[in-house]
Every structure is written in C-alpha cells, then in structure tokens.
Design a protein around this motif. Structure first.
Motif, PDB file in Angstrom:
ATOM      1  N   MET A   1     -29.261 -35.051 -18.957  1.00  0.00           N
ATOM      2  CA  MET A   1     -29.994 -36.291 -18.782  1.00  0.00           C
ATOM      3  C   MET A   1     -29.584 -36.981 -17.489  1.00  0.00           C
ATOM      4  O   MET A   1     -30.417 -37.546 -16.818  1.00  0.00           O
ATOM      5  N   GLU A   2     -28.310 -36.933 -17.194  1.00  0.00           N
ATOM      6  CA  GLU A   2     -27.813 -37.603 -16.000  1.00  0.00           C
ATOM      7  C   GLU A   2     -28.482 -37.059 -14.740  1.00  0.00           C
ATOM      8  O   GLU A   2     -28.761 -37.812 -13.819  1.00  0.00           O
ATOM      9  N   GLN A   3     -28.764 -35.760 -14.702  1.00  0.00           N
ATOM     10  CA  GLN A   3     -29.390 -35.167 -13.527  1.00  0.00           C
ATOM     11  C   GLN A   3     -30.893 -35.441 -13.487  1.00  0.00           C
ATOM     12  O   GLN A   3     -31.452 -35.658 -12.425  1.00  0.00           O
ATOM     13  N   VAL A   4     -31.539 -35.447 -14.643  1.00  0.00           N
ATOM     14  CA  VAL A   4     -32.989 -35.617 -14.691  1.00  0.00           C
ATOM     15  C   VAL A   4     -33.380 -37.080 -14.487  1.00  0.00           C
ATOM     16  O   VAL A   4     -34.277 -37.391 -13.711  1.00  0.00           O
ATOM     17  N   PRO A   6     -31.145 -40.133 -13.666  1.00  0.00           N
ATOM     18  CA  PRO A   6     -29.812 -40.698 -13.422  1.00  0.00           C
ATOM     19  C   PRO A   6     -29.704 -42.204 -13.626  1.00  0.00           C
ATOM     20  O   PRO A   6     -28.637 -42.706 -13.926  1.00  0.00           O
ATOM     21  N   TYR A   7     -30.801 -42.943 -13.476  1.00  0.00           N
ATOM     22  CA  TYR A   7     -30.729 -44.399 -13.595  1.00  0.00           C
ATOM     23  C   TYR A   7     -31.184 -44.916 -14.956  1.00  0.00           C
ATOM     24  O   TYR A   7     -31.251 -46.122 -15.168  1.00  0.00           O
ATOM     25  N   ALA A   8     -31.483 -44.011 -15.862  1.00  0.00           N
ATOM     26  CA  ALA A   8     -31.914 -44.435 -17.202  1.00  0.00           C
ATOM     27  C   ALA A   8     -30.731 -45.014 -17.972  1.00  0.00           C
ATOM     28  O   ALA A   8     -29.602 -44.538 -17.857  1.00  0.00           O
ATOM     29  N   ASP A   9     -31.014 -46.046 -18.749  1.00  0.00           N
ATOM     30  CA  ASP A   9     -29.991 -46.656 -19.593  1.00  0.00           C
ATOM     31  C   ASP A   9     -29.730 -45.716 -20.763  1.00  0.00           C
ATOM     32  O   ASP A   9     -30.668 -45.248 -21.408  1.00  0.00           O
ATOM     33  N   LYS A  10     -28.464 -45.413 -21.014  1.00  0.00           N
ATOM     34  CA  LYS A  10     -28.110 -44.479 -22.087  1.00  0.00           C
ATOM     35  C   LYS A  10     -27.310 -45.202 -23.155  1.00  0.00           C
ATOM     36  O   LYS A  10     -26.370 -45.921 -22.847  1.00  0.00           O
ATOM     37  N   ARG A  11     -27.703 -44.986 -24.403  1.00  0.00           N
ATOM     38  CA  ARG A  11     -26.966 -45.552 -25.529  1.00  0.00           C
ATOM     39  C   ARG A  11     -26.756 -44.464 -26.557  1.00  0.00           C
ATOM     40  O   ARG A  11     -27.515 -43.511 -26.641  1.00  0.00           O
ATOM     41  N   TYR A  12     -25.691 -44.651 -27.332  1.00  0.00           N
ATOM     42  CA  TYR A  12     -25.385 -43.696 -28.385  1.00  0.00           C
ATOM     43  C   TYR A  12     -25.780 -44.301 -29.730  1.00  0.00           C
ATOM     44  O   TYR A  12     -25.770 -45.521 -29.901  1.00  0.00           O
ATOM     45  N   CYS A  13     -26.101 -43.454 -30.675  1.00  0.00           N
ATOM     46  CA  CYS A  13     -26.411 -43.916 -32.023  1.00  0.00           C
ATOM     47  C   CYS A  13     -25.095 -44.308 -32.692  1.00  0.00           C
ATOM     48  O   CYS A  13     -24.220 -43.472 -32.907  1.00  0.00           O
ATOM     49  N   VAL A  14     -24.962 -45.577 -33.020  1.00  0.00           N
ATOM     50  CA  VAL A  14     -23.714 -46.089 -33.579  1.00  0.00           C
ATOM     51  C   VAL A  14     -23.448 -45.486 -34.959  1.00  0.00           C
ATOM     52  O   VAL A  14     -22.299 -45.278 -35.334  1.00  0.00           O
ATOM     53  N   ARG A  15     -24.509 -45.185 -35.691  1.00  0.00           N
ATOM     54  CA  ARG A  15     -24.318 -44.563 -37.004  1.00  0.00           C
ATOM     55  C   ARG A  15     -23.625 -43.208 -36.858  1.00  0.00           C
ATOM     56  O   ARG A  15     -22.764 -42.844 -37.656  1.00  0.00           O
ATOM     57  N   HIS A  16     -23.971 -42.463 -35.814  1.00  0.00           N
ATOM     58  CA  HIS A  16     -23.321 -41.171 -35.586  1.00  0.00           C
ATOM     59  C   HIS A  16     -21.873 -41.352 -35.122  1.00  0.00           C
ATOM     60  O   HIS A  16     -20.992 -40.582 -35.509  1.00  0.00           O
ATOM     61  N   ILE A  17     -21.619 -42.354 -34.285  1.00  0.00           N
ATOM     62  CA  ILE A  17     -20.236 -42.636 -33.877  1.00  0.00           C
ATOM     63  C   ILE A  17     -19.413 -42.991 -35.112  1.00  0.00           C
ATOM     64  O   ILE A  17     -18.297 -42.505 -35.292  1.00  0.00           O
ATOM     65  N   TRP A  18     -19.987 -43.839 -35.986  1.00  0.00           N
ATOM     66  CA  TRP A  18     -19.285 -44.226 -37.209  1.00  0.00           C
ATOM     67  C   TRP A  18     -19.022 -43.008 -38.098  1.00  0.00           C
ATOM     68  O   TRP A  18     -17.928 -42.859 -38.646  1.00  0.00           O
ATOM     69  N   ALA A  19     -20.001 -42.122 -38.231  1.00  0.00           N
ATOM     70  CA  ALA A  19     -19.837 -40.932 -39.074  1.00  0.00           C
ATOM     71  C   ALA A  19     -18.660 -40.089 -38.597  1.00  0.00           C
ATOM     72  O   ALA A  19     -17.879 -39.578 -39.414  1.00  0.00           O
ATOM     73  N   ASN A  20     -18.495 -39.952 -37.298  1.00  0.00           N
ATOM     74  CA  ASN A  20     -17.370 -39.187 -36.747  1.00  0.00           C
ATOM     75  C   ASN A  20     -16.055 -39.967 -36.856  1.00  0.00           C
ATOM     76  O   ASN A  20     -15.010 -39.396 -37.161  1.00  0.00           O
ATOM     77  N   PHE A  21     -16.122 -41.270 -36.614  1.00  0.00           N
ATOM     78  CA  PHE A  21     -14.929 -42.126 -36.662  1.00  0.00           C
ATOM     79  C   PHE A  21     -14.324 -42.156 -38.067  1.00  0.00           C
ATOM     80  O   PHE A  21     -13.116 -42.037 -38.242  1.00  0.00           O
ATOM     81  N   LYS A  22     -15.185 -42.287 -39.071  1.00  0.00           N
ATOM     82  CA  LYS A  22     -14.673 -42.434 -40.442  1.00  0.00           C
ATOM     83  C   LYS A  22     -14.064 -41.142 -40.999  1.00  0.00           C
ATOM     84  O   LYS A  22     -13.356 -41.183 -41.997  1.00  0.00           O
ATOM     85  N   LEU A  23     -14.308 -40.024 -40.351  1.00  0.00           N
ATOM     86  CA  LEU A  23     -13.660 -38.783 -40.772  1.00  0.00           C
ATOM     87  C   LEU A  23     -12.151 -38.870 -40.571  1.00  0.00           C
ATOM     88  O   LEU A  23     -11.379 -38.289 -41.326  1.00  0.00           O
ATOM     89  N   GLN A  24     -11.740 -39.614 -39.549  1.00  0.00           N
ATOM     90  CA  GLN A  24     -10.319 -39.762 -39.246  1.00  0.00           C
ATOM     91  C   GLN A  24      -9.750 -41.094 -39.721  1.00  0.00           C
ATOM     92  O   GLN A  24      -8.579 -41.177 -40.069  1.00  0.00           O
ATOM     93  N   PHE A  25     -10.585 -42.127 -39.705  1.00  0.00           N
ATOM     94  CA  PHE A  25     -10.112 -43.479 -40.012  1.00  0.00           C
ATOM     95  C   PHE A  25     -11.030 -44.109 -41.051  1.00  0.00           C
ATOM     96  O   PHE A  25     -11.962 -44.822 -40.705  1.00  0.00           O
ATOM     97  N   SER A  26     -10.760 -43.844 -42.305  1.00  0.00           N
ATOM     98  CA  SER A  26     -11.641 -44.327 -43.364  1.00  0.00           C
ATOM     99  C   SER A  26     -11.114 -45.629 -43.953  1.00  0.00           C
ATOM    100  O   SER A  26      -9.991 -46.043 -43.693  1.00  0.00           O
TER     101      SER A  26
END
Length: 155
Positions: A1-4, A6-26
């Motif tokens: 995406m960065e190459q195609v 480069p100036y587009a605003d990028k955000r991550y899905c917070v639900r997916h970040i939470w899903a990964n985070f809670k595997l280690q820190f529940s």
C-alpha cells in the motif's frame, strides 16, 4: 500500500489489535484500559490510559507503544479523512457478502459483484420510494428514542 498510495491515511482495525493483544494480556482491566486508549480524543486521555497499562505491565505497554498511535488511537487520527471509526466493519461486511463468489474465476466474480450491486441499489431505491419522511427509518427511530430526554434540555 505504501508504494501504491504513499499519501493515503492508514488505520488499523482496533478490534484486530485487541484480539492479538488479549492473547498475551487478558483481563477486564486490560480490556477497559486498551479501549480507553483507542477511544481517547485527547493526547492527555491517551497518555493516562497508556500509563495505567504501563503500571499493570511494562510488556503490555511496550506491545502497544510499538504500534504508531495514528493508526489506532482516535486522538492521533488525521483530520483529513472524515471518519473516526476504530473498527474495520466495512471490509468485514464486504468479505461476508462476496463469500460465495470468492472461488470463481475473476471475470465471473466481477459479473457476480456487478449483479449484486445492481440488485442492492434497486432494492435501496425501492425502499426509498416507499419512505414518507425526509429521514431514513433508522435515524427516525433514534430521534424518537432520544426525544423524551431532550424535553429537559435548556439551550
């Protein structure tokens, strides 16, 4: 995406970040603090939530600190895209809709998608034609639900 784009605003899905985070820190406390940091609309609120996480676990703090805040915390979002969404529901919904067309050849997929969009637009048009108000039904129901509380407001 960065190459195609480069100036587009990028955000991550917070639900997916939470899903990964809670595997280690529940735990309920981590969940509350994580979502407080994600929903924070000011740098101060974000830092308070992050410091609370750091107090509970240095590792949890480091895990989140490695993810740039402009990708997952509302306070750091760029003002140019006019959305403060934290979840990626649009992509999730789209993926669910095209599920039956995924295993088809690309031209068949495109034709399936074209027909789906035409059918959906037609259904939306027909429901619009049946509307009697100037407001869509969902908004009308929301207004009706909050209207009693507004009687006590003073301007």
């Amino acid at each position: 995406m960065e190459q195609v784009v480069p100036y587009a605003d990028k955000r991550y899905c917070v639900r997916h970040i939470w899903a990964n985070f809670k595997l280690q820190f529940s735990g309920a406390t981590f969940k509350e603090l994580f979502w407080s940091a994600a929903r924070a609309t000011t740098l101060f609120d974000f830092e308070v939530a992050m410091e609370s996480i750091k107090f509970l676990s240095e590792e949890a703090y480091e895990y989140l600190a490695e993810i740039p805040a402009q990708h997952w915390s509302r306070h750091a979002f760029s003002p140019f895209p006019k959305s403060n969404m934290l979840l990626n529901n649009v992509c999730e919904t789209f993926n669910a809709v095209i599920k039956e067309a995924r295993d088809k050849p690309i031209l068949t997929q495109m034709e399936w998608l074209r027909r789906y969009m035409m059918r959906r637009n037609h259904e939306k048009w027909e429901s619009y034609q049946e509307m009697e108000d100037k407001v869509v039904p969902y908004v009308k129901k929301t207004f009706e639900r909050i209207e009693p509380a507004t009687r006590h407001c003073i301007v």
